[in-house]
Design a protein around this motif. Structure first.
Motif, PDB file in Angstrom:
ATOM      1  N   ALA A 226       0.833  -1.190   0.000  1.00  0.00           N
ATOM      2  CA  ALA A 226       0.000   0.000   0.000  1.00  0.00           C
ATOM      3  C   ALA A 226       0.869   1.241   0.000  1.00  0.00           C
ATOM      4  N   SER A 227       0.378   2.280  -0.654  1.00  0.00           N
ATOM      5  CA  SER A 227       1.078   3.555  -0.577  1.00  0.00           C
ATOM      6  C   SER A 227       0.705   4.234   0.722  1.00  0.00           C
ATOM      7  N   GLY A 228       1.651   4.925   1.328  1.00  0.00           N
ATOM      8  CA  GLY A 228       1.378   5.577   2.588  1.00  0.00           C
ATOM      9  C   GLY A 228       1.511   4.602   3.747  1.00  0.00           C
ATOM     10  N   SER A 229       1.347   5.104   4.952  1.00  0.00           N
ATOM     11  CA  SER A 229       1.493   4.281   6.133  1.00  0.00           C
ATOM     12  C   SER A 229       0.296   3.359   6.316  1.00  0.00           C
ATOM     13  N   VAL A 230       0.582   2.093   6.686  1.00  0.00           N
ATOM     14  CA  VAL A 230      -0.508   1.160   6.928  1.00  0.00           C
ATOM     15  C   VAL A 230      -1.281   1.519   8.192  1.00  0.00           C
ATOM     16  N   SER A 231      -0.720   2.380   9.025  1.00  0.00           N
ATOM     17  CA  SER A 231      -1.409   2.812  10.238  1.00  0.00           C
ATOM     18  C   SER A 231      -2.202   4.092  10.030  1.00  0.00           C
ATOM     19  N   ASP A 232      -2.191   4.616   8.820  1.00  0.00           N
ATOM     20  CA  ASP A 232      -2.845   5.883   8.514  1.00  0.00           C
ATOM     21  C   ASP A 232      -4.247   5.628   7.952  1.00  0.00           C
TER      22      ASP A 232
ATOM     23  N   ASN B  96      -6.196   7.557   6.491  1.00  0.00           N
ATOM     24  CA  ASN B  96      -6.370   8.206   5.183  1.00  0.00           C
ATOM     25  C   ASN B  96      -5.880   7.311   4.042  1.00  0.00           C
ATOM     26  N   ASN B  97      -4.858   6.517   4.328  1.00  0.00           N
ATOM     27  CA  ASN B  97      -4.343   5.600   3.328  1.00  0.00           C
ATOM     28  C   ASN B  97      -5.414   4.592   2.929  1.00  0.00           C
ATOM     29  N   TRP B  98      -6.038   3.971   3.929  1.00  0.00           N
ATOM     30  CA  TRP B  98      -7.075   2.973   3.649  1.00  0.00           C
ATOM     31  C   TRP B  98      -8.323   3.631   3.068  1.00  0.00           C
ATOM     32  N   GLN B  99      -8.652   4.808   3.550  1.00  0.00           N
ATOM     33  CA  GLN B  99      -9.807   5.537   3.009  1.00  0.00           C
ATOM     34  C   GLN B  99      -9.612   5.783   1.513  1.00  0.00           C
ATOM     35  N   GLN B 100      -8.429   6.231   1.137  1.00  0.00           N
ATOM     36  CA  GLN B 100      -8.149   6.515  -0.269  1.00  0.00           C
ATOM     37  C   GLN B 100      -8.241   5.249  -1.112  1.00  0.00           C
TER      38      GLN B 100
END
Length: 199
Positions: A3-9, A11-15
């Protein structure tokens, strides 16, 4: 897939949900869960952290359990709620690592599939603590773990059985474990199912 971005973020999963970049969503409940539910039930209140579009939530809800699906991606919850209800299931937006007081010691079961392997491995001790905090005394944790320790470019992040023992043996007692007969394509021989009871 990484995944792009932090897996703890969140916003990453939302995107990823907003753009449809969700290769973990296979369009139905996890085969090992379906296999389990053909012969056994999860009675009482059940929490499903990282529930995504809620396929597993609905599979459990069909058996009559009171199920709560939790995800910190708001779009995942929107998608989950778009499906017809299978029972009395509910969906909440929230962070499994920061459960509010009303969610602590509230559940008879916590069910896991693709949440543990999606988080940063550095947070696994926190994850175990969150499972324990969500469960009532003698509550049970039903988990489908992804056994692929050589795959470090996750998520998904695999795990070894020895690490599972080290992580969970303090707060939990292992009741049963087995290799599922059914799984999603590509996961053959890479999963183990465990039922652990909170000490």
């Amino acid at each position: 897939m990484e995944a792009s971005g932090s897996v703890s973020d969140p916003n990453n999963w939302q995107q990823r949900y907003l753009t449809g970049d969700v290769p973990w969503d296979k369009g139905g409940a996890a085969p090992p869960l379906t296999e389990f539910l053909t012969t056994e039930k999860m009675n009482g209140h059940v929490l499903v952290p990282g529930c995504g579009p809620g396929h597993d939530v609905r599979a459990i809800a069909k058996t009559g359990a009171q199920v709560v699906g939790l995800d910190f991606a708001a779009e995942a919850i929107v998608i989950a709620k778009s499906f017809p209800a299978a029972g009395t299931e509910q969906y909440l937006i929230g962070d499994f690592f920061q459960l509010p007081p009303e969610q602590q010691t509230a559940y008879d079961w916590v069910y896991e599939h693709t949440c543990f392997c999606a988080i940063d491995p550095k947070r696994r001790v926190e994850y175990v603590a969150s499972v324990a905090s969500a469960l009532k005394s003698d509550g049970k944790f039903l988990a489908i773990f992804y056994l692929d320790p050589d795959y470090d470019g996750g998520p998904p992040y695999g795990v070894e059985v020895s690490e599972l023992d080290a992580l969970f043996n303090g707060a939990f007692e292992l009741e049963r474990e087995w290799k599922p007969k059914q799984c999603f394509p590509g996961r053959e021989g890479r999963e183990i199912v465990r039922i652990l009871r909170k000490r």
